[in-house]
Write a protein that holds these residues in place. Structure first.
Motif, PDB file in Angstrom:
ATOM      1  N   UNK A  76     -64.231 -64.942  64.439  1.00 13.51           N
ATOM      2  CA  UNK A  76     -62.619 -65.379  64.919  1.00 13.51           C
ATOM      3  C   UNK A  76     -62.422 -65.055  66.004  1.00 13.51           C
ATOM      4  N   UNK A  77     -61.448 -65.977  66.750  1.00 17.86           N
ATOM      5  CA  UNK A  77     -60.909 -65.598  68.042  1.00 17.86           C
ATOM      6  C   UNK A  77     -59.150 -65.589  67.705  1.00 17.86           C
ATOM      7  N   UNK A  78     -58.889 -64.432  67.785  1.00 14.80           N
ATOM      8  CA  UNK A  78     -57.231 -64.125  67.737  1.00 14.80           C
ATOM      9  C   UNK A  78     -56.459 -64.475  68.449  1.00 14.80           C
ATOM     10  N   UNK A  79     -57.149 -64.441  69.745  1.00 16.68           N
ATOM     11  CA  UNK A  79     -56.193 -64.974  70.975  1.00 16.68           C
ATOM     12  C   UNK A  79     -55.721 -66.234  71.009  1.00 16.68           C
ATOM     13  N   UNK A  80     -56.664 -67.399  70.626  1.00 17.36           N
ATOM     14  CA  UNK A  80     -56.432 -68.869  70.705  1.00 17.36           C
ATOM     15  C   UNK A  80     -56.107 -69.232  69.221  1.00 17.36           C
ATOM     16  N   UNK A  81     -56.249 -68.322  68.016  1.00  8.03           N
ATOM     17  CA  UNK A  81     -56.068 -68.726  66.872  1.00  8.03           C
ATOM     18  C   UNK A  81     -57.058 -69.772  66.437  1.00  8.03           C
ATOM     19  N   UNK A  82     -58.408 -69.383  66.744  1.00  6.64           N
ATOM     20  CA  UNK A  82     -59.572 -70.371  66.384  1.00  6.64           C
ATOM     21  C   UNK A  82     -60.629 -69.393  65.463  1.00  6.64           C
ATOM     22  N   UNK A  83     -61.381 -70.200  64.892  1.00  2.00           N
ATOM     23  CA  UNK A  83     -62.581 -69.775  64.298  1.00  2.00           C
ATOM     24  C   UNK A  83     -63.771 -70.392  64.729  1.00  2.00           C
ATOM     25  N   UNK A  84     -65.084 -70.059  64.918  1.00  2.00           N
ATOM     26  CA  UNK A  84     -66.223 -70.687  65.406  1.00  2.00           C
ATOM     27  C   UNK A  84     -67.177 -70.304  64.181  1.00  2.00           C
ATOM     28  N   UNK A  85     -67.849 -71.485  63.777  1.00  2.00           N
ATOM     29  CA  UNK A  85     -68.980 -71.265  62.852  1.00  2.00           C
ATOM     30  C   UNK A  85     -70.146 -71.854  63.603  1.00  2.00           C
ATOM     31  N   UNK A  86     -71.279 -71.208  63.318  1.00  2.00           N
ATOM     32  CA  UNK A  86     -72.646 -71.320  64.129  1.00  2.00           C
ATOM     33  C   UNK A  86     -73.432 -72.050  62.766  1.00  2.00           C
ATOM     34  N   UNK A  87     -73.925 -73.353  63.207  1.00  2.00           N
ATOM     35  CA  UNK A  87     -74.774 -73.977  62.280  1.00  2.00           C
ATOM     36  C   UNK A  87     -75.998 -74.484  62.840  1.00  2.00           C
TER      37      UNK A  87
END
Length: 359
Positions: A76-87
């Motif tokens: 989770x990136x709370x600064x930019x309101x983003x979430x990253x998934x590694x596939x």
């Protein structure tokens, strides 16, 4: 706590340690990420290649999206309101970027075999290790561009950020080293050798010490995180599986493989002061594999088989044992609003654990 065997996340009442809620999620949930600012929990399901967004206020599922390939890590990136998934798997080897609120796609970052990631809120950068490429990629989270690729040791498996000096430590399995990166300019400032085939690394920011567990040698190495020098090598009589630090007492907890116990180490003189039996007779011969320390309430959560044991971080006594959390527990995470979340892989559920109060 992630339970591999029953595809669930369980909720445990902090008063009587009973399971009070079970949230049905996708097949084989394995990874968790929490955005406390938005009251959102992200659950990655490796079995059916999905991610669930859960509102932690009422534990309702607010969104689901398909990843098409297995998720290896979610950040989770709370600064930019983003979430990253590694596939990872063939053409699907990417870091996907999503809006944390509605799950909408914000793009993909092509990488070879991304395996684990860490977000640094100080510089708004995402660091992604690749076990097969022996690299750490640096991603600008503002535009999601790759701004650097750093060569590290062979088969990096874990990464830890030091908030005191902004150094990033990469644990490399195959050549048994730690690569140290200055996250200000992303330069490699040091490499240190540890015992063969290290399995876990933790940082105690209070005394600025790194601890590295190695099962083959039954050792825990102690490293000065500033000078990047070996301070001690502690020989154990058991196989260390996982590590956790108590920042209040500066004690180190070592989960012992196949021994139903957690060893307590005094970080002042690196002596083993106590061995704490966990799991009871129903888990005899099974190892505690997951440790999660709740700094707010000074509690250590120990995942062993399909149960959770809880150790008081002040008295270091077991205050709850054999809390049934589901089948094949695989993750303990998510400290938020006096709740701990656990994942059960084979029953498609998310469990919610209300943290025990000791005060």
């Amino acid at each position: 706590v992630a339970n591999t065997g029953n595809n669930s996340v369980s909720v445990i009442n902090s008063t009587d340690n009973s399971v009070i809620n079970t949230i049905k999620v996708g097949t084989s949930p394995t990874e968790l990420a929490l955005n406390s600012d938005k009251n959102l929990l992200f659950v990655a399901n490796s079995g059916n290649h999905t991610v669930f967004i859960i509102n932690t206020t009422d534990n309702s599922i607010v969104k689901t999206w398909v990843t098409y390939t297995r998720v290896l890590d979610i950040v989770s990136n709370p600064l930019n309101n983003q979430v990253y998934t590694l596939t990872s798997h063939g053409v699907g080897e990417t870091v996907s970027v999503r809006n944390a609120t509605d799950g909408s796609s914000l793009g993909k970052i092509k990488l070879n075999h991304p395996s684990q990631a860490l977000f640094n809120q100080k510089n708004n950068l995402l660091y992604v290790i690749s076990t097969t490429d022996n690299t750490t990629s640096v991603i600008n989270s503002t535009d999601n561009s790759i701004i650097d690729t750093i060569i590290v040791g062979r088969s990096p498996i874990e990464l830890v950020l030091n908030p005191n000096n902004n150094l990033l430590y990469i644990l490399n399995f195959d050549d048994s080293t730690i690569s140290v990166i200055n996250s200000t300019d992303n330069s490699v400032v040091g490499t240190i050798k540890v015992d063969d085939n290290p399995t876990d690394i933790v940082l105690n920011p209070n005394n600025n010490l790194l601890y590295i567990a190695t099962q083959n040698n039954k050792t825990v190495s102690v490293i000065n995180a500033t000078t990047i020098s070996l301070m001690d090598r502690i020989q154990l009589d058991k196989f260390p599986e996982a590590l956790a630090v108590n920042p209040t007492t500066n004690f180190l907890y070592v989960a012992n493989r196949g021994n139903n116990s957690v060893s307590l180490m005094n970080s002042t003189d690196n002596s083993i002061v106590k061995t704490i039996e966990v799991g009871g007779s129903i888990n005899k011969g099974l190892e505690p594999r997951y440790l999660y320390y709740d700094t707010t309430n000074n509690l250590l959560y120990v995942g062993i088989a399909n149960t959770i044991s809880i150790i008081d971080g002040i008295s270091n006594e077991v205050i709850a044992d054999n809390i049934i959390s589901g089948t094949s527990l695989t993750r303990i995470a998510g400290e938020h609003d006096d709740q701990i979340y656990s994942v059960n892989q084979n029953v498609y559920y998310l469990s919610l654990i209300n943290k025990l109060k000791t005060k």
